[in-house]
Design a protein around this motif. Sequence first.
Motif, PDB file in Angstrom:
ATOM      1  N   ARG A  52       7.838  78.560  -6.791  1.00 20.82           N
ATOM      2  CA  ARG A  52       9.191  78.100  -7.090  1.00 20.82           C
ATOM      3  C   ARG A  52      10.050  78.018  -5.839  1.00 20.82           C
ATOM      4  O   ARG A  52      10.854  77.095  -5.684  1.00 20.82           O
ATOM      5  CB  ARG A  52       9.839  79.043  -8.116  1.00 20.82           C
ATOM      6  N   ALA A  53       9.881  78.971  -4.925  1.00 19.19           N
ATOM      7  CA  ALA A  53      10.659  78.952  -3.685  1.00 19.19           C
ATOM      8  C   ALA A  53      10.276  77.759  -2.822  1.00 19.19           C
ATOM      9  O   ALA A  53      11.135  77.111  -2.213  1.00 19.19           O
ATOM     10  CB  ALA A  53      10.448  80.249  -2.907  1.00 19.19           C
ATOM     11  N   MET A  54       8.980  77.445  -2.775  1.00 21.21           N
ATOM     12  CA  MET A  54       8.518  76.281  -2.013  1.00 21.21           C
ATOM     13  C   MET A  54       9.085  74.995  -2.597  1.00 21.21           C
ATOM     14  O   MET A  54       9.546  74.110  -1.857  1.00 21.21           O
ATOM     15  CB  MET A  54       6.991  76.235  -2.021  1.00 21.21           C
ATOM     16  N   LEU A  55       9.070  74.900  -3.917  1.00 20.66           N
ATOM     17  CA  LEU A  55       9.563  73.701  -4.595  1.00 20.66           C
ATOM     18  C   LEU A  55      11.063  73.536  -4.395  1.00 20.66           C
ATOM     19  O   LEU A  55      11.562  72.431  -4.160  1.00 20.66           O
ATOM     20  CB  LEU A  55       9.245  73.800  -6.096  1.00 20.66           C
ATOM     21  N   ARG A  56      11.773  74.664  -4.442  1.00 19.20           N
ATOM     22  CA  ARG A  56      13.239  74.623  -4.369  1.00 19.20           C
ATOM     23  C   ARG A  56      13.753  74.395  -2.958  1.00 19.20           C
ATOM     24  O   ARG A  56      14.714  73.653  -2.750  1.00 19.20           O
ATOM     25  CB  ARG A  56      13.799  75.945  -4.903  1.00 19.20           C
ATOM     26  N   SER A  57      13.115  75.028  -1.976  1.00 14.93           N
ATOM     27  CA  SER A  57      13.671  75.033  -0.619  1.00 14.93           C
ATOM     28  C   SER A  57      12.902  74.210   0.398  1.00 14.93           C
ATOM     29  O   SER A  57      13.416  73.934   1.480  1.00 14.93           O
ATOM     30  CB  SER A  57      13.735  76.473  -0.108  1.00 14.93           C
ATOM     31  N   GLY A  58      11.668  73.854   0.050  1.00  9.84           N
ATOM     32  CA  GLY A  58      10.871  73.110   1.009  1.00  9.84           C
ATOM     33  C   GLY A  58      10.194  73.995   2.047  1.00  9.84           C
ATOM     34  O   GLY A  58       9.556  73.502   2.978  1.00  9.84           O
ATOM     35  N   MET A  59      10.306  75.320   1.888  1.00  4.19           N
ATOM     36  CA  MET A  59       9.653  76.235   2.811  1.00  4.19           C
ATOM     37  C   MET A  59       8.146  76.223   2.577  1.00  4.19           C
ATOM     38  O   MET A  59       7.679  75.883   1.500  1.00  4.19           O
ATOM     39  CB  MET A  59      10.183  77.668   2.615  1.00  4.19           C
ATOM     40  N   THR A  60       7.409  76.624   3.606  1.00  3.23           N
ATOM     41  CA  THR A  60       5.963  76.746   3.456  1.00  3.23           C
ATOM     42  C   THR A  60       5.652  78.066   2.754  1.00  3.23           C
ATOM     43  O   THR A  60       6.507  78.946   2.655  1.00  3.23           O
ATOM     44  CB  THR A  60       5.268  76.749   4.824  1.00  3.23           C
ATOM     45  N   ALA A 108      13.963  83.097  -5.663  1.00  8.47           N
ATOM     46  CA  ALA A 108      13.312  82.228  -6.654  1.00  8.47           C
ATOM     47  C   ALA A 108      12.848  82.965  -7.904  1.00  8.47           C
ATOM     48  O   ALA A 108      11.896  82.554  -8.568  1.00  8.47           O
ATOM     49  CB  ALA A 108      12.143  81.467  -6.021  1.00  8.47           C
ATOM     50  N   SER A 109      13.520  84.050  -8.239  1.00  9.41           N
ATOM     51  CA  SER A 109      13.139  84.818  -9.431  1.00  9.41           C
ATOM     52  C   SER A 109      13.747  84.232 -10.705  1.00  9.41           C
ATOM     53  O   SER A 109      13.271  84.506 -11.805  1.00  9.41           O
ATOM     54  CB  SER A 109      13.594  86.270  -9.288  1.00  9.41           C
ATOM     55  N   GLY A 110      14.818  83.450 -10.547  1.00  4.92           N
ATOM     56  CA  GLY A 110      15.510  82.905 -11.708  1.00  4.92           C
ATOM     57  C   GLY A 110      16.802  83.630 -12.008  1.00  4.92           C
ATOM     58  O   GLY A 110      17.398  83.449 -13.081  1.00  4.92           O
ATOM     59  N   LYS A 111      17.278  84.425 -11.069  1.00 11.93           N
ATOM     60  CA  LYS A 111      18.529  85.168 -11.269  1.00 11.93           C
ATOM     61  C   LYS A 111      19.696  84.222 -11.544  1.00 11.93           C
ATOM     62  O   LYS A 111      20.545  84.506 -12.387  1.00 11.93           O
ATOM     63  CB  LYS A 111      18.830  86.022 -10.042  1.00 11.93           C
ATOM     64  N   SER A 112      19.720  83.105 -10.831  1.00  5.87           N
ATOM     65  CA  SER A 112      20.819  82.146 -11.011  1.00  5.87           C
ATOM     66  C   SER A 112      20.816  81.552 -12.413  1.00  5.87           C
ATOM     67  O   SER A 112      21.880  81.271 -12.981  1.00  5.87           O
ATOM     68  CB  SER A 112      20.717  81.022  -9.974  1.00  5.87           C
ATOM     69  N   THR A 113      19.639  81.381 -12.984  1.00  8.42           N
ATOM     70  CA  THR A 113      19.524  80.859 -14.352  1.00  8.42           C
ATOM     71  C   THR A 113      20.132  81.847 -15.342  1.00  8.42           C
ATOM     72  O   THR A 113      20.878  81.458 -16.245  1.00  8.42           O
ATOM     73  CB  THR A 113      18.040  80.619 -14.702  1.00  8.42           C
ATOM     74  N   VAL A 114      19.820  83.124 -15.159  1.00  5.48           N
ATOM     75  CA  VAL A 114      20.367  84.160 -16.034  1.00  5.48           C
ATOM     76  C   VAL A 114      21.873  84.265 -15.846  1.00  5.48           C
ATOM     77  O   VAL A 114      22.635  84.361 -16.818  1.00  5.48           O
ATOM     78  CB  VAL A 114      19.692  85.519 -15.751  1.00  5.48           C
ATOM     79  N   ASP A 156      11.786  89.322 -17.856  1.00  3.70           N
ATOM     80  CA  ASP A 156      10.594  88.593 -17.428  1.00  3.70           C
ATOM     81  C   ASP A 156      10.869  87.097 -17.501  1.00  3.70           C
ATOM     82  O   ASP A 156      11.050  86.542 -18.587  1.00  3.70           O
ATOM     83  CB  ASP A 156       9.412  88.968 -18.331  1.00  3.70           C
ATOM     84  N   ASN A 157      10.917  86.457 -16.339  1.00  2.42           N
ATOM     85  CA  ASN A 157      11.224  85.031 -16.286  1.00  2.42           C
ATOM     86  C   ASN A 157       9.981  84.197 -15.978  1.00  2.42           C
ATOM     87  O   ASN A 157      10.080  83.101 -15.452  1.00  2.42           O
ATOM     88  CB  ASN A 157      12.302  84.778 -15.214  1.00  2.42           C
ATOM     89  N   SER A 158       8.813  84.735 -16.312  1.00  3.34           N
ATOM     90  CA  SER A 158       7.570  84.027 -16.009  1.00  3.34           C
ATOM     91  C   SER A 158       7.175  83.027 -17.090  1.00  3.34           C
ATOM     92  O   SER A 158       6.267  82.224 -16.904  1.00  3.34           O
ATOM     93  CB  SER A 158       6.426  85.025 -15.804  1.00  3.34           C
ATOM     94  N   GLY A 159       7.881  83.081 -18.213  1.00  2.00           N
ATOM     95  CA  GLY A 159       7.570  82.169 -19.312  1.00  2.00           C
ATOM     96  C   GLY A 159       8.474  80.944 -19.317  1.00  2.00           C
ATOM     97  O   GLY A 159       8.889  80.438 -18.271  1.00  2.00           O
ATOM     98  N   THR A 160       8.816  80.475 -20.502  1.00  2.00           N
ATOM     99  CA  THR A 160       9.668  79.293 -20.632  1.00  2.00           C
ATOM    100  C   THR A 160      11.141  79.682 -20.488  1.00  2.00           C
ATOM    101  O   THR A 160      11.506  80.861 -20.605  1.00  2.00           O
ATOM    102  CB  THR A 160       9.482  78.628 -22.004  1.00  2.00           C
ATOM    103  N   ARG A 198       4.468  87.209  -8.262  1.00  2.00           N
ATOM    104  CA  ARG A 198       4.568  86.807  -6.857  1.00  2.00           C
ATOM    105  C   ARG A 198       4.121  85.356  -6.673  1.00  2.00           C
ATOM    106  O   ARG A 198       4.718  84.595  -5.913  1.00  2.00           O
ATOM    107  CB  ARG A 198       3.726  87.743  -5.994  1.00  2.00           C
ATOM    108  N   LYS A 199       3.061  84.961  -7.391  1.00  2.00           N
ATOM    109  CA  LYS A 199       2.553  83.587  -7.304  1.00  2.00           C
ATOM    110  C   LYS A 199       3.620  82.588  -7.739  1.00  2.00           C
ATOM    111  O   LYS A 199       3.868  81.581  -7.068  1.00  2.00           O
ATOM    112  CB  LYS A 199       1.308  83.450  -8.177  1.00  2.00           C
ATOM    113  N   GLN A 200       4.288  82.883  -8.853  1.00  2.00           N
ATOM    114  CA  GLN A 200       5.341  81.986  -9.337  1.00  2.00           C
ATOM    115  C   GLN A 200       6.523  81.981  -8.373  1.00  2.00           C
ATOM    116  O   GLN A 200       7.132  80.933  -8.133  1.00  2.00           O
ATOM    117  CB  GLN A 200       5.809  82.430 -10.718  1.00  2.00           C
ATOM    118  N   GLN A 201       6.837  83.145  -7.846  1.00  2.00           N
ATOM    119  CA  GLN A 201       7.949  83.253  -6.905  1.00  2.00           C
ATOM    120  C   GLN A 201       7.712  82.354  -5.689  1.00  2.00           C
ATOM    121  O   GLN A 201       8.609  81.619  -5.264  1.00  2.00           O
ATOM    122  CB  GLN A 201       8.094  84.711  -6.467  1.00  2.00           C
ATOM    123  N   ILE A 202       6.505  82.396  -5.155  1.00  2.00           N
ATOM    124  CA  ILE A 202       6.171  81.580  -3.986  1.00  2.00           C
ATOM    125  C   ILE A 202       6.221  80.095  -4.338  1.00  2.00           C
ATOM    126  O   ILE A 202       6.814  79.284  -3.608  1.00  2.00           O
ATOM    127  CB  ILE A 202       4.777  81.961  -3.449  1.00  2.00           C
TER     128      ILE A 202
END
Length: 204
Positions: free
Chosen positions: A142-150, A11-17, A176-180, A136-140
């Motif tokens: 985004r991963a929860m939103l994307r995958s439904g994991m806890t 959920a870092s945004g690698k796929s977006t890049v 840095d993918n923490s912005g827009t 790390r906060k954004q990673q968690i």
Amino acid sequence: MITIGLTGGIASGKSTVSAELRRLGLPIFDADAEAKLAVAKGSEGLAQVIDALGSEYLTDEGELNRAKVAERVFHDKEALKTIEAIIHKIVWARAEQFMQENRSAEKRLAVLDVPLLIECGWHKLVDSVWLVAVSRKQQIERAMLRSGMTADEVEARIAAQMSLAEKKKYADIVLDNSGTLEETLAAVHKELAQLAGDGCGEKA
């Protein structure tokens, strides 16, 4: 030809890049997709994995029972190493073929999109390591939103991977993918321009 090794955690945004680099015309090697093909139904890779684990890891349709394999390797690290060795060997052979084809086509840039680029040691085989990073906060989140994991499940997944701080030691470029989205894409364009000069789009 300049080879970019693109990597990043869950959920870092690698796929977006990666998608933006593809849109700009750069050839992309998708290691995740190739890893799935490596053990596709009827493949030599699948035969090797089943030879190592046993026929009970095949579905009735003759495909790899991924859920059962995941359960096995979670408790059996030796089995994990065996399977990874089989798949990594096949994927790297295809990566080498990809790079050779693009050199022959006189491409100026090519991208290896590999989640475990550094862990596999493949960062030593590219010209520039690009690491996509978020907090790390954004990673968690985004991963929860994307995958439904806890949150606990995501935390466990992150903990099992090389830390971001450690990965940064091997990176030539940290995106840095923490912005827009616009900020991230602007950073991608800037780094490409610096790496290969302006106008590296469709003619890459």
